[in-house]
Design a protein around this motif. Structure first.
Motif, PDB file in Angstrom:
ATOM      1  N   ILE A   1     -16.609  -8.249  18.563  1.00 41.93           N
ATOM      2  CA  ILE A   1     -16.096  -7.248  17.637  1.00 41.93           C
ATOM      3  C   ILE A   1     -14.836  -6.626  18.235  1.00 41.93           C
ATOM      4  N   GLY A   2     -13.802  -6.550  17.421  1.00 47.60           N
ATOM      5  CA  GLY A   2     -12.548  -5.964  17.886  1.00 47.60           C
ATOM      6  C   GLY A   2     -11.991  -4.975  16.881  1.00 47.60           C
ATOM      7  N   LEU A   3     -10.995  -4.213  17.309  1.00 42.54           N
ATOM      8  CA  LEU A   3     -10.334  -3.237  16.458  1.00 42.54           C
ATOM      9  C   LEU A   3      -8.890  -3.650  16.235  1.00 42.54           C
ATOM     10  N   ALA A   4      -8.428  -3.513  15.001  1.00 42.70           N
ATOM     11  CA  ALA A   4      -7.011  -3.624  14.673  1.00 42.70           C
ATOM     12  C   ALA A   4      -6.552  -2.232  14.264  1.00 42.70           C
ATOM     13  N   LEU A   5      -5.648  -1.648  15.033  1.00 37.18           N
ATOM     14  CA  LEU A   5      -5.303  -0.246  14.873  1.00 37.18           C
ATOM     15  C   LEU A   5      -4.002  -0.049  14.118  1.00 37.18           C
ATOM     16  N   TYR A   6      -4.010   0.930  13.246  1.00 32.15           N
ATOM     17  CA  TYR A   6      -2.816   1.395  12.542  1.00 32.15           C
ATOM     18  C   TYR A   6      -1.773   1.832  13.556  1.00 32.15           C
TER      19      TYR A   6
ATOM     20  N   VAL B   1     -13.616  -8.044  12.929  1.00 35.23           N
ATOM     21  CA  VAL B   1     -12.518  -7.123  13.240  1.00 35.23           C
ATOM     22  C   VAL B   1     -12.592  -5.924  12.307  1.00 35.23           C
ATOM     23  N   ILE B   2     -12.544  -4.736  12.891  1.00 32.44           N
ATOM     24  CA  ILE B   2     -12.514  -3.489  12.131  1.00 32.44           C
ATOM     25  C   ILE B   2     -11.075  -3.009  12.074  1.00 32.44           C
ATOM     26  N   CYS B   3     -10.520  -2.962  10.872  1.00 33.75           N
ATOM     27  CA  CYS B   3      -9.132  -2.527  10.676  1.00 33.75           C
ATOM     28  C   CYS B   3      -9.123  -1.026  10.389  1.00 33.75           C
ATOM     29  N   ILE B   4      -8.404  -0.276  11.192  1.00 30.20           N
ATOM     30  CA  ILE B   4      -8.398   1.174  11.069  1.00 30.20           C
ATOM     31  C   ILE B   4      -7.074   1.649  10.491  1.00 30.20           C
ATOM     32  N   GLY B   5      -7.144   2.389   9.387  1.00 35.08           N
ATOM     33  CA  GLY B   5      -5.944   2.977   8.798  1.00 35.08           C
ATOM     34  C   GLY B   5      -5.443   2.202   7.593  1.00 35.08           C
ATOM     35  N   PRO B   6      -4.420   2.743   6.938  1.00 38.69           N
ATOM     36  CA  PRO B   6      -3.878   2.131   5.712  1.00 38.69           C
ATOM     37  C   PRO B   6      -2.945   0.974   6.010  1.00 38.69           C
ATOM     38  N   LEU B   7      -3.507  -0.141   6.498  1.00 45.38           N
ATOM     39  CA  LEU B   7      -2.693  -1.300   6.840  1.00 45.38           C
ATOM     40  C   LEU B   7      -2.239  -2.033   5.584  1.00 45.38           C
ATOM     41  N   LYS B   8      -1.126  -2.734   5.708  1.00 37.46           N
ATOM     42  CA  LYS B   8      -0.611  -3.491   4.566  1.00 37.46           C
ATOM     43  C   LYS B   8      -1.602  -4.569   4.156  1.00 37.46           C
TER      44      LYS B   8
ATOM     45  N   VAL C   1     -11.397   0.403   7.477  1.00 42.11           N
ATOM     46  CA  VAL C   1     -11.839   1.793   7.550  1.00 42.11           C
ATOM     47  C   VAL C   1     -10.659   2.696   7.192  1.00 42.11           C
ATOM     48  N   GLY C   2     -10.806   3.462   6.126  1.00 43.25           N
ATOM     49  CA  GLY C   2      -9.748   4.375   5.727  1.00 43.25           C
ATOM     50  C   GLY C   2      -8.606   3.713   4.989  1.00 43.25           C
ATOM     51  N   GLY C   3      -8.810   2.501   4.525  1.00 41.46           N
ATOM     52  CA  GLY C   3      -7.768   1.803   3.780  1.00 41.46           C
ATOM     53  C   GLY C   3      -7.953   1.950   2.276  1.00 41.46           C
ATOM     54  N   ILE C   4      -7.073   1.276   1.527  1.00 43.14           N
ATOM     55  CA  ILE C   4      -7.115   1.311   0.071  1.00 43.14           C
ATOM     56  C   ILE C   4      -7.697  -0.009  -0.431  1.00 43.14           C
TER      57      ILE C   4
ATOM     58  N   VAL D   1       4.018  -0.284   9.214  1.00 46.04           N
ATOM     59  CA  VAL D   1       2.928  -1.183   8.839  1.00 46.04           C
ATOM     60  C   VAL D   1       2.065  -0.606   7.731  1.00 46.04           C
ATOM     61  N   GLY D   2       2.457   0.533   7.196  1.00 42.50           N
ATOM     62  CA  GLY D   2       1.696   1.160   6.130  1.00 42.50           C
ATOM     63  C   GLY D   2       2.474   1.178   4.831  1.00 42.50           C
ATOM     64  N   MET D   3       2.048   2.026   3.899  1.00 45.41           N
ATOM     65  CA  MET D   3       2.678   2.120   2.598  1.00 45.41           C
ATOM     66  C   MET D   3       3.880   3.063   2.625  1.00 45.41           C
ATOM     67  N   PRO D   4       4.923   2.794   1.825  1.00 45.77           N
ATOM     68  CA  PRO D   4       6.008   3.769   1.664  1.00 45.77           C
ATOM     69  C   PRO D   4       5.447   5.059   1.093  1.00 45.77           C
ATOM     70  N   ILE D   5       6.149   6.158   1.299  1.00 49.01           N
ATOM     71  CA  ILE D   5       5.643   7.468   0.905  1.00 49.01           C
ATOM     72  C   ILE D   5       5.335   7.547  -0.579  1.00 49.01           C
ATOM     73  N   ASP D   6       6.167   6.919  -1.430  1.00 50.53           N
ATOM     74  CA  ASP D   6       5.959   7.034  -2.877  1.00 50.53           C
ATOM     75  C   ASP D   6       4.955   6.018  -3.411  1.00 50.53           C
ATOM     76  N   GLN D   7       4.341   5.215  -2.522  1.00 45.60           N
ATOM     77  CA  GLN D   7       3.289   4.286  -2.939  1.00 45.60           C
ATOM     78  C   GLN D   7       1.956   4.611  -2.273  1.00 45.60           C
ATOM     79  N   GLU D   8       1.918   5.734  -1.576  1.00 41.81           N
ATOM     80  CA  GLU D   8       0.711   6.142  -0.867  1.00 41.81           C
ATOM     81  C   GLU D   8      -0.201   6.908  -1.810  1.00 41.81           C
ATOM     82  N   GLU D   9      -1.499   6.741  -1.661  1.00 43.51           N
ATOM     83  CA  GLU D   9      -2.464   7.272  -2.623  1.00 43.51           C
ATOM     84  C   GLU D   9      -2.420   8.789  -2.738  1.00 43.51           C
ATOM     85  N   ARG D  10      -2.154   9.497  -1.654  1.00 44.40           N
ATOM     86  CA  ARG D  10      -2.109  10.952  -1.730  1.00 44.40           C
ATOM     87  C   ARG D  10      -0.893  11.426  -2.528  1.00 44.40           C
ATOM     88  N   PHE D  11       0.191  10.667  -2.445  1.00 46.25           N
ATOM     89  CA  PHE D  11       1.337  11.016  -3.282  1.00 46.25           C
ATOM     90  C   PHE D  11       1.011  10.797  -4.752  1.00 46.25           C
TER      91      PHE D  11
END
Length: 353
Positions: free
Chosen positions: A72-77, A131-138, A155-158, A198-208
């Motif tokens: 088991i491994g982690l892929a980090l944002y 592999v556990i991917c952490i954060g909003p990766l592409k 984990v924590g992705g869309i 490696v994440g989403m642009p600001i205007d394509q992020e879910e909180r926006f």
């Protein structure tokens, strides 16, 4: 203070994977040496790592899964100082703790950028690798990883792909946070969000999207100068808030996409001689531990970060054991933690909006 495997690794001057193997005493082809294991055990004792004594009491020689060993491994944002980051460190802590509870090894940890730079994809074709991917990766990255690794969880992705996800409804939670400001009478609301390589642009992020939806539902204008990229960073969010305050008519409230960025905004607001919440109300997202202790205490969306990590491990192990036939999406609940960083806004135009 919660002690992580990273803390023990730094104390013993070894890798995180070596710490996990040593504390699990795992039956692996890549065991650490006796000398290194003793150094790690001593470091765990020195730091008061509570999992250590519990593990030894349960079984001095337990291994990873009694039937088939798993990797088991982690892929980090791509976030600077992830193990010190108040949001990601809680998720990682949950993953590490649950792995030890389940008598499993954390075999490796890598950052997404390292995979591209060193072509690590080619070394991942293994039957029992998760592999556990952490954060909003592409999504392109996760999709490529999923082709090469038999078990992948985010984990924590869309949720967009046919893999397992443990996350929260970022859009709806953000919309409710902004609606809280609107219900207090605020009409001029700014937004500080984040983007990364490696994440989403600001205007394509879910909180926006949640911010935008709340504004549109209430027929409120989004002022372009009040939408700034804080890059989920203290310094950048501090500069972003200054940009907002330098506009001709500053807003009465601001929503930040993370507590870390809210802390940067606090500093800028104070330097401009303004008061929170008397002059500007602030609402944020994450509910990291410090949020309750800054002045004034921060109103923010609670995200169960440690629980996300723990549930991800449980779901991944069930998947690896063949206990889940279809991809699952687990949405953890959120809650707006109302504190002292907001106040009611009254204006002569309030009833006419």
């Amino acid at each position: 203070m919660k002690i992580t495997l990273k803390d023990i690794a730094d104390h013993a001057n070894v890798s995180i994977s070596s710490v996990s193997r040593a504390l699990n005493n795992a039956n692996s082809t890549a065991l650490v040496s006796d000398q290194t294991r003793l150094r790690i055990i001593q470091a765990a004792k020195d730091l008061g790592y509570h999992k250590f004594n519990n593990s030894l009491q349960k079984n001095e020689n337990f291994s990873v899964n009694k039937k088939v060993p798993k990797r088991i491994g982690l892929a980090l944002y791509d976030v600077k100082d992830k193990y010190q980051d108040p949001y990601f460190s809680e998720i990682i802590y949950g993953i590490e703790s649950e792995l030890l509870d389940q008598e499993c090894i954390l075999d490796f940890t890598f950052e997404v950028q390292d995979i591209f730079n060193f072509n690590l994809f080619g070394d991942m074709n293994e039957i029992d690798l998760g592999v556990i991917c952490i954060g909003p990766l592409k999504h392109d990255f996760i999709n490529e990883l999923n082709k090469r690794v038999p078990f992948v969880i985010s984990v924590g992705g869309i949720p967009k792909l046919d893999i397992d996800y443990v996350t929260v409804d970022f859009r709806n939670a953000a919309m409710q946070a902004v609606q809280y400001l609107v219900d207090l009478g605020h009409r001029n609301i700014a937004y500080i969000g984040g983007s990364s390589q490696v994440g989403m642009p600001i205007d394509q992020e879910e909180r926006f999207y949640g911010f935008k939806e709340a504004m549109e539902l209430n027929h409120l204008d989004i002022v372009p100068e009040w939408v700034q990229d804080g890059c989920f960073d203290l310094t950048r969010s501090y500069e972003a808030m200054k940009q907002i305050l330098n506009t001709q008519s500053p807003p009465s409230a601001v929503f930040t996409a993370s507590d870390k960025m809210a802390f940067g905004a606090y500093k800028a607001i104070g330097e401009y001689g303004l008061s929170i919440p008397n002059d500007i109300s602030v609402v944020s997202f994450d509910n990291v531990e410090m949020s309750e202790f800054i002045n004034p205490p921060l109103t923010t969306v609670q995200v169960h970060k440690e629980e996300m990590g723990r549930i991800a491990v449980k779901l991944l192990l069930q998947r690896m054991e063949g206990g889940i036939p279809l991809p699952l999406i687990s949405y953890l609940p959120t809650k707006l933690m109302v504190r002292s960083s907001c106040r009611e806004k009254r204006s002569e135009n309030y009833m006419n909006v």
